[in-house]
Design a protein around this motif. Structure first.
Motif, PDB file in Angstrom:
ATOM      1  N   ILE A 193       0.615  -1.245   0.016  1.00 36.60           N
ATOM      2  CA  ILE A 193       0.156  -0.264  -0.077  1.00 36.60           C
ATOM      3  C   ILE A 193       0.521   1.056   0.158  1.00 36.60           C
ATOM      4  CG2 ILE A 193      -2.240  -1.305   1.118  1.00 36.60           C
ATOM      5  CD1 ILE A 193      -1.171   0.180   3.549  1.00 36.60           C
ATOM      6  N   CYS A 194       2.113   1.637   0.325  1.00 34.40           N
ATOM      7  CA  CYS A 194       2.985   2.529  -0.267  1.00 34.40           C
ATOM      8  C   CYS A 194       2.734   3.178  -1.413  1.00 34.40           C
ATOM      9  CB  CYS A 194       4.208   1.917   0.726  1.00 34.40           C
ATOM     10  SG  CYS A 194       5.916   2.870   1.086  1.00 34.40           S
ATOM     11  N   PRO A 195       2.464   4.468  -1.086  1.00 26.22           N
ATOM     12  CA  PRO A 195       2.452   4.860  -2.631  1.00 26.22           C
ATOM     13  C   PRO A 195       3.031   5.239  -3.000  1.00 26.22           C
ATOM     14  CG  PRO A 195       1.738   6.326  -0.498  1.00 26.22           C
ATOM     15  CD  PRO A 195       2.072   5.216  -0.155  1.00 26.22           C
ATOM     16  N   THR A 196       4.955   5.548  -1.980  1.00 24.03           N
ATOM     17  CA  THR A 196       5.704   5.975  -3.267  1.00 24.03           C
ATOM     18  C   THR A 196       6.939   4.727  -2.896  1.00 24.03           C
ATOM     19  OG1 THR A 196       7.098   6.626  -0.888  1.00 24.03           O
ATOM     20  CG2 THR A 196       6.092   8.362  -1.827  1.00 24.03           C
ATOM     21  N   GLU A 197       6.519   3.667  -2.750  1.00 23.44           N
ATOM     22  CA  GLU A 197       7.467   2.473  -2.238  1.00 23.44           C
ATOM     23  C   GLU A 197       8.427   2.376  -1.494  1.00 23.44           C
ATOM     24  OE1 GLU A 197       6.656  -0.045  -5.012  1.00 23.44           O
ATOM     25  OE2 GLU A 197       5.513   0.747  -6.514  1.00 23.44           O
ATOM     26  N   ASN A 198       8.544   3.082  -0.590  1.00 32.51           N
ATOM     27  CA  ASN A 198       9.204   2.908   0.531  1.00 32.51           C
ATOM     28  C   ASN A 198       9.442   2.156   1.195  1.00 32.51           C
ATOM     29  OD1 ASN A 198      11.458   4.829   1.382  1.00 32.51           O
ATOM     30  ND2 ASN A 198       9.881   5.452   2.947  1.00 32.51           N
ATOM     31  N   ILE A 199       8.873   0.738   1.189  1.00 29.41           N
ATOM     32  CA  ILE A 199       8.779  -0.650   1.975  1.00 29.41           C
ATOM     33  C   ILE A 199       9.498  -1.976   1.398  1.00 29.41           C
ATOM     34  CG2 ILE A 199       7.877  -1.642   3.289  1.00 29.41           C
ATOM     35  CD1 ILE A 199       6.034   0.796   4.228  1.00 29.41           C
ATOM     36  N   THR A 200      10.142  -2.352   1.522  1.00 28.40           N
ATOM     37  CA  THR A 200      10.766  -3.920   1.241  1.00 28.40           C
ATOM     38  C   THR A 200      10.960  -4.441   2.420  1.00 28.40           C
ATOM     39  OG1 THR A 200      12.720  -1.942   0.154  1.00 28.40           O
ATOM     40  CG2 THR A 200      12.683  -4.884   0.651  1.00 28.40           C
ATOM     41  N   ALA A 209      11.991  -3.417   6.361  1.00 26.27           N
ATOM     42  CA  ALA A 209      12.711  -1.878   5.752  1.00 26.27           C
ATOM     43  C   ALA A 209      12.528  -0.631   5.069  1.00 26.27           C
ATOM     44  CB  ALA A 209      14.386  -2.256   4.929  1.00 26.27           C
ATOM     45  N   TRP A 210      12.334   0.457   5.614  1.00 27.37           N
ATOM     46  CA  TRP A 210      11.826   1.584   5.285  1.00 27.37           C
ATOM     47  C   TRP A 210      12.670   2.572   4.067  1.00 27.37           C
ATOM     48  CZ3 TRP A 210       9.258  -1.075   8.562  1.00 27.37           C
ATOM     49  CH2 TRP A 210       8.166  -0.894   8.357  1.00 27.37           C
ATOM     50  N   GLY A 211      12.780   2.626   3.191  1.00 26.03           N
ATOM     51  CA  GLY A 211      13.858   3.622   2.507  1.00 26.03           C
ATOM     52  C   GLY A 211      13.375   5.400   2.931  1.00 26.03           C
ATOM     53  N   ALA A 265      12.605   7.276   0.821  1.00 29.69           N
ATOM     54  CA  ALA A 265      11.041   8.011   0.074  1.00 29.69           C
ATOM     55  C   ALA A 265      10.413   7.815   0.443  1.00 29.69           C
ATOM     56  CB  ALA A 265      11.212   7.442  -1.333  1.00 29.69           C
ATOM     57  N   CYS A 266       9.498   8.434   1.858  1.00 32.62           N
ATOM     58  CA  CYS A 266       8.483   8.552   2.454  1.00 32.62           C
ATOM     59  C   CYS A 266       7.446  10.276   2.028  1.00 32.62           C
ATOM     60  CB  CYS A 266       8.751   8.746   4.036  1.00 32.62           C
ATOM     61  SG  CYS A 266       7.315   8.338   5.016  1.00 32.62           S
ATOM     62  N   THR A 267       6.286  10.088   1.671  1.00 32.22           N
ATOM     63  CA  THR A 267       5.308  11.254   1.344  1.00 32.22           C
ATOM     64  C   THR A 267       4.417  11.554   2.566  1.00 32.22           C
ATOM     65  OG1 THR A 267       4.568  12.311   0.503  1.00 32.22           O
ATOM     66  CG2 THR A 267       3.746   9.721   0.726  1.00 32.22           C
ATOM     67  N   TRP A 268       5.002  10.827   3.830  1.00 34.00           N
ATOM     68  CA  TRP A 268       4.384  10.957   5.346  1.00 34.00           C
ATOM     69  C   TRP A 268       2.649  10.643   5.507  1.00 34.00           C
ATOM     70  CZ3 TRP A 268       6.380  16.754   5.038  1.00 34.00           C
ATOM     71  CH2 TRP A 268       7.795  16.655   4.449  1.00 34.00           C
ATOM     72  N   CYS A 269       3.004  10.050   4.181  1.00 33.28           N
ATOM     73  CA  CYS A 269       1.113   9.207   4.706  1.00 33.28           C
ATOM     74  C   CYS A 269       0.554   8.840   6.142  1.00 33.28           C
ATOM     75  CB  CYS A 269       0.797   8.680   3.727  1.00 33.28           C
ATOM     76  SG  CYS A 269       1.232   6.721   2.916  1.00 33.28           S
ATOM     77  N   TYR A 270       1.162   8.092   6.342  1.00 34.00           N
ATOM     78  CA  TYR A 270       1.302   7.188   7.659  1.00 34.00           C
ATOM     79  C   TYR A 270       0.486   5.874   7.346  1.00 34.00           C
ATOM     80  CZ  TYR A 270       3.414  10.391  10.972  1.00 34.00           C
ATOM     81  OH  TYR A 270       3.901  11.317  11.886  1.00 34.00           O
ATOM     82  N   ALA A 271       0.167   5.593   6.235  1.00 31.12           N
ATOM     83  CA  ALA A 271      -1.327   4.268   5.977  1.00 31.12           C
ATOM     84  C   ALA A 271      -0.304   3.165   6.601  1.00 31.12           C
ATOM     85  CB  ALA A 271      -0.754   3.968   3.912  1.00 31.12           C
ATOM     86  N   CYS A 272       1.140   3.275   6.800  1.00 32.87           N
ATOM     87  CA  CYS A 272       1.664   2.104   6.324  1.00 32.87           C
ATOM     88  C   CYS A 272       1.908   1.743   8.547  1.00 32.87           C
ATOM     89  CB  CYS A 272       3.387   1.742   6.190  1.00 32.87           C
ATOM     90  SG  CYS A 272       4.180   3.111   6.862  1.00 32.87           S
ATOM     91  N   ILE A 273       1.364   3.007   8.826  1.00 28.16           N
ATOM     92  CA  ILE A 273       1.247   2.936  10.446  1.00 28.16           C
ATOM     93  C   ILE A 273       0.239   2.211  11.304  1.00 28.16           C
ATOM     94  CG2 ILE A 273       1.892   3.917  12.338  1.00 28.16           C
ATOM     95  CD1 ILE A 273       3.187   6.416  11.422  1.00 28.16           C
TER      96      ILE A 273
END
Ligand SMILES: Cc1cc2nc3c(=O)[nH]c(=O)nc-3n(C[C@H](O)[C@H](O)[C@H](O)COP(=O)(O)O)c2cc1C
Ligand code: SF4
Ligand code: SF4
Length: 273
Positions: free
Chosen positions: A205-212, A219-221, A223-231
């Motif tokens: 769901i991460c909109p910026t493909e920032n999570i692997t 792991a988080w990179g 390129a976070c856009t601060w949407c807090y969706a992952c949390i």
């Protein structure tokens, strides 16, 4: 009247509002911004729409960076009526004025800019979320605004933009954002606890493909856009910002699902509910 709403959401508030508005307007297509960005800067619908809207959450009294980037790259054909709908916790600041300024660089302008107060999703480092018993009332009050906004769009009215364009407000807000994102470093502190079962939802769901997600770790990179969706969407409540978010309630809009979030990315999986 054919309307397009380009939408971006982290915890579902904005998607829910976009859907309510689409229902009230009729003949409206909601296009997730992340998907439009993947498909290229000029979706064919943009050439024929009578009205184009931009729906997004407020982050630090401004648009999310991903929304700015999208609008910056968008070519607007013809002379559609343009409107913005920002969802926020009550302090939209200058976001809609900034959107208007961005559109003006393209020879267009924002005719209507509505800021709708929705439940807060800012869970950390400090918790700005209201007590859970207030959520239902906030959602009901927000829903009451939809008919009035839909009428204004249908009549193509020129309306004053909502929020505050004051310079002092902007300076204070920028400093606050700098303290939280750069000094405290929310992005650096995102991590998964041992409650994580590697389900992979956060990455999907991460909109910026920032999570692997691998078999052993998440792991988080940078390129976070601060949407807090992952949390908020992690089913195990395993995603934390440092130690500050532990034990705090998670939130997502009751009418929005993980499947909607995955579809926002353009990757659908019917097994997700
Ligand atoms: C990083 C971050 C910053 C935020 N900044 C603001 C803000 O400046 N003003 C405000 O009223 N709400 C702010 N919020 C709250 C969200 O704008 C609000 O909850 C919004 O409806 C979330 O929309 P979504 O569910 O579509 O992601 C912020 C939320 C986050 C995660
Ligand atoms: S969504 Fe939560 S449980 Fe699933 S992989 Fe991500 S952190 Fe782990
Ligand atoms: S890492 Fe989390 S907070 Fe950052 S953009 Fe991805 S889902 Fe949103």
């Amino acid at each position: 009247m054919i309307t397009i709403i380009y939408s971006f959401t982290g915890t579902g508030n904005t998607l829910a509002v976009a859907r309510q508005l689409a229902d009230a307007l009729g003949d409206t297509t909601i296009i997730p911004i992340t998907r439009a960005m993947k498909d290229g800067p000029l979706p064919p619908e943009a050439e024929t729409a009578d009205a184009i809207g931009f729906a997004f959450p407020i982050y630090y009294v401004d648009m999310p960076a991903i929304v700015q980037e999208f609008v910056h790259g968008l070519q607007i054909s013809g002379n559609p009526y343009l409107f913005g709908v920002a969802t926020c916790g009550g302090s939209p600041g200058g976001a809609l004025f900034n959107l208007d300024a961005l559109l003006k660089t393209k020879g267009a302008h924002l005719s209507l800019g509505a800021a709708i107060t929705m439940p807060e999703n800012f869970i950390g480092p400090m918790n700005l979320m209201e007590p859970v018993e207030k959520v239902e009332g906030i959602l009901a009050t927000a829903r009451e605004r939809i008919p009035e906004i839909a009428d204004a769009i249908r009549d193509k009215r020129e309306c004053p933009l909502e929020g505050s364009d004051s310079t002092s407000y902007r300076v204070v807000a920028s400093f606050f954002r700098y303290l939280i994102t750069s000094v405290y470093g929310t992005t650096r502190r995102l991590h998964a606890t041992d409650r994580c079962n590697r389900c992979g939802i956060c990455a999907r769901i991460c909109p910026t493909e920032n999570i692997t997600v691998t078999d052993n770790a998440v792991a988080w990179g940078s390129a976070c856009t601060w949407c807090y969706a992952c949390i908020h969407w992690c089913p195990q409540e395993a995603v934390e910002i440092g130690g500050r978010t532990k034990g705090r309630r998670r939130y997502h809009h009751p009418d929005v699902t993980v499947k909607d979030m995955v579809e926002q990315k353009g990757d659908s999986n019917p097994s997700l509910q």
